[in-house]
Design a protein around this motif. Sequence first.
Motif, PDB file in Angstrom:
ATOM      1  N   GLY A  12      58.771  93.555  24.569  1.00 14.16           N
ATOM      2  CA  GLY A  12      59.823  93.050  23.706  1.00 14.16           C
ATOM      3  C   GLY A  12      59.378  93.007  22.263  1.00 14.16           C
ATOM      4  O   GLY A  12      58.347  93.556  21.881  1.00 14.16           O
ATOM      5  N   TYR A  13      60.154  92.310  21.496  1.00 17.10           N
ATOM      6  CA  TYR A  13      59.979  92.289  20.054  1.00 17.10           C
ATOM      7  C   TYR A  13      59.811  90.844  19.605  1.00 17.10           C
ATOM      8  O   TYR A  13      60.629  89.988  19.943  1.00 17.10           O
ATOM      9  N   ASP A  37      71.851  87.984  18.975  1.00 18.66           N
ATOM     10  CA  ASP A  37      71.308  89.343  18.886  1.00 18.66           C
ATOM     11  C   ASP A  37      69.787  89.330  18.822  1.00 18.66           C
ATOM     12  O   ASP A  37      69.119  90.137  19.466  1.00 18.66           O
ATOM     13  N   HIS A  41      67.170  90.889  21.820  1.00 17.23           N
ATOM     14  CA  HIS A  41      66.197  91.954  21.589  1.00 17.23           C
ATOM     15  C   HIS A  41      64.747  91.486  21.726  1.00 17.23           C
ATOM     16  O   HIS A  41      63.827  92.284  21.607  1.00 17.23           O
TER      17      HIS A  41
END
Length: 59
Positions: A12-13, A37, A41
Amino acid sequence: MGLFRRKPEPTGYRPTEAEVKTAAARLNAGSQDAANDLVAHAGDYRQETAMRILGHCVE
């Protein structure tokens, strides 16, 4: 043997501090879209990201 078992690297980020602050400011203004959002993400960092955003929402 479980002695040397490693956990897999998180995927993931991890959002930057600026992105978290922006999402928190928009959340305080009444819009959940930026926060949703960013959390969507984040992958394995979802819970951490949500807590960081909420931490910045406290005024």
